[in-house]
Design an enzyme around this catalytic site. Sequence first.
Site, PDB file in Angstrom:
ATOM      1  N   LYS A 261       0.911  -1.231  -0.003  1.00  0.00           N
ATOM      2  CA  LYS A 261       0.083  -0.010  -0.125  1.00  0.00           C
ATOM      3  C   LYS A 261       0.949   1.263   0.174  1.00  0.00           C
ATOM      4  O   LYS A 261       2.072   1.217   0.226  1.00  0.00           O
ATOM      5  CB  LYS A 261      -1.156  -0.002   1.141  1.00  0.00           C
TER       6      LYS A 261
HETATM    7  C1  LIG Z   1      -5.424  -4.071   0.929  1.00  0.00           C
HETATM    8  C2  LIG Z   1      -7.044  -4.148   0.858  1.00  0.00           C
HETATM    9  C3  LIG Z   1      -7.742  -4.712   2.096  1.00  0.00           C
HETATM   10  C4  LIG Z   1      -7.343  -5.162   3.258  1.00  0.00           C
HETATM   11  O1  LIG Z   1      -6.139  -4.843   3.664  1.00  0.00           O
HETATM   12  P1  LIG Z   1      -4.979  -5.662   4.568  1.00  0.00           P
HETATM   13  O2  LIG Z   1      -4.518  -4.849   5.304  1.00  0.00           O
HETATM   14  O3  LIG Z   1      -4.259  -6.386   3.152  1.00  0.00           O
HETATM   15  O4  LIG Z   1      -5.850  -6.833   5.379  1.00  0.00           O
HETATM   16  C5  LIG Z   1      -9.201  -4.300   1.789  1.00  0.00           C
HETATM   17  N1  LIG Z   1      -9.584  -3.928   0.693  1.00  0.00           N
HETATM   18  C6  LIG Z   1      -9.157  -3.494  -0.223  1.00  0.00           C
HETATM   19  C7  LIG Z   1      -9.664  -2.973  -1.569  1.00  0.00           C
HETATM   20  C8  LIG Z   1      -7.587  -3.618  -0.310  1.00  0.00           C
HETATM   21  O5  LIG Z   1      -7.017  -3.310  -1.349  1.00  0.00           O
END
Ligand SMILES: *Cc1c(COP(=O)(O)O)cnc(C)c1O
Length: 369
Positions: free
Chosen positions: A185
Site C-alpha cells: 500500500k
Molecule cells: C489491501 C486491501 C484490503 C485489506 O487490507 P489488509 O491490510 O491487506 O488486510 C481491503 N480492501 C482492499 C480494497 C484492499 O486493497
Amino acid sequence: MSEIKIPLDWPNLGQLEREYILRALDSGYVSSAGPLVGEFEKRFAAYLGVAHAVAVVNGTAGLHLALKLLGIGPGDEVIVPALTFIATVNPVIYTGARPVVVDVDPHTWNIDPAEIEKAITKHTRAIIPVHLYGNPADMDAILGLARKYGLYVIEDATEALGATYKGKKVGTFGRIGVFSFNGNKIITTGGGGMLVTEDPQLAHRARILVNQGREPGETEYEHQEIGFNYRLTNLQAALGLAQLERLPEFLAIKRRNAALYRRKLQGVSGISWQRELSGAEGNWWLFSILIDAEKYGESREAFMDRLGGCGVQIRPLFRPIHLQPCYRHYPFPICPVAEDLYAKGINLPSSSFLTEDDVITVCNHLFYR
Ligand SMILES: *Cc1c(COP(=O)(O)O)cnc(C)c1O
C-alpha cells in the site's frame, strides 16, 4: 517472468524507517503496549483531520471491526462493489451478514450509485464503497443514498490514503473509514491498518474490541465483551510513523508518475485508464490501464507475457467478487462492467520510488509492440 527491473508496488523504505525501528528496539517496547502506537494514531488522525484513529493489525481486521461496531450481523445485508480485493467482502461474511454485490462504473471503476439504489432492500444496513486503486468513489451520491435509506457508510479506503474528494480526505466521509498498511500500500507497516471515525463512542468501543474486550488501562483481566486480538505493535507503529512523515513525498511521486503515464499514453489506440470524478484527486496508488485488444493489436495475455519478459512487473485487475471460486455458491448477479474491466485491465508499475525514466521505459514497451 524474468528478473523484475521495474516493480509494480514494492515499498519505499530508507534511512528514516531504519532510525524509527531502531529507536523502538532500543526502547525495549516491541508489543502493542509500546508508546508509538498511540503516537501513530494521533499523527494519523491529525493528517486526515479526523477526531479518532484506532490502529489495527491489518485492513481486513479494520473492516471486520467496523461492521461489528455498527452491530451488523446475521439477517443484515451489506452492499459492496463487484470489482475489489476480496478483503472488502470477506469481513461481511465473518459477521454472519450477507454481502450484496453490485456493478461498478465503467469510467471510475468504483461502485455505481444507480446500482446501489436498485440493490437496497429492507434488510440493507450498510454500504462499503471502495476507492479503487486510490480513485475516490462518488461520495456525494453514496452519502445521499445512505441518508435517504438510513444506511451506514463504511469507507474501504485501504488503497486511498491521501486521496481527496472535494478537498476532503477520503476515509473521513463515512461513519467509519478503514486504511491498510500492507506491504504494497502507499505507506506500509509490514502489515497493519487504521480505523477512523468522528464518533468518540465508536472509537472507545473499538479500543476495547481490538484488545480482547478489555477497557484500555484495565489490569485485572476483566473482559467486558468478547473481543479480538486486533492490535498493531510498537515496532509496526515505528515503521508507520516514518512512512507517514514521507507520505507527501510518496503522493507527489505517484501523482507525477500517473500524470506522465497519461501524457505519454494519450493517443495510443486501444489504451484507456481510470477516470477521476470532477472534484476528486486520487493518490494513484496503482496506475492501471484497459487494453482493447482489437484496437491495440495485441491481447491482454500476450501483452502481459511481453512486458513480464522485459522485467516490467504488471498484474491483472482484481478478479470480480461474483467470479470468485470461494463465492460460487452465493447468489451474486452477473456484473458486466466489472467483468469487462477485468478482461481488459492491467496494473502498471507504480512504486513510489520509480523515476520518470522508469515510467518512460514502461511506456516505450507499450508503444513498440
Ligand atoms: C489491501 C486491501 C484490503 C485489506 O487490507 P489488509 O491490510 O491487506 O488486510 C481491503 N480492501 C482492499 C480494497 C484492499 O486493497
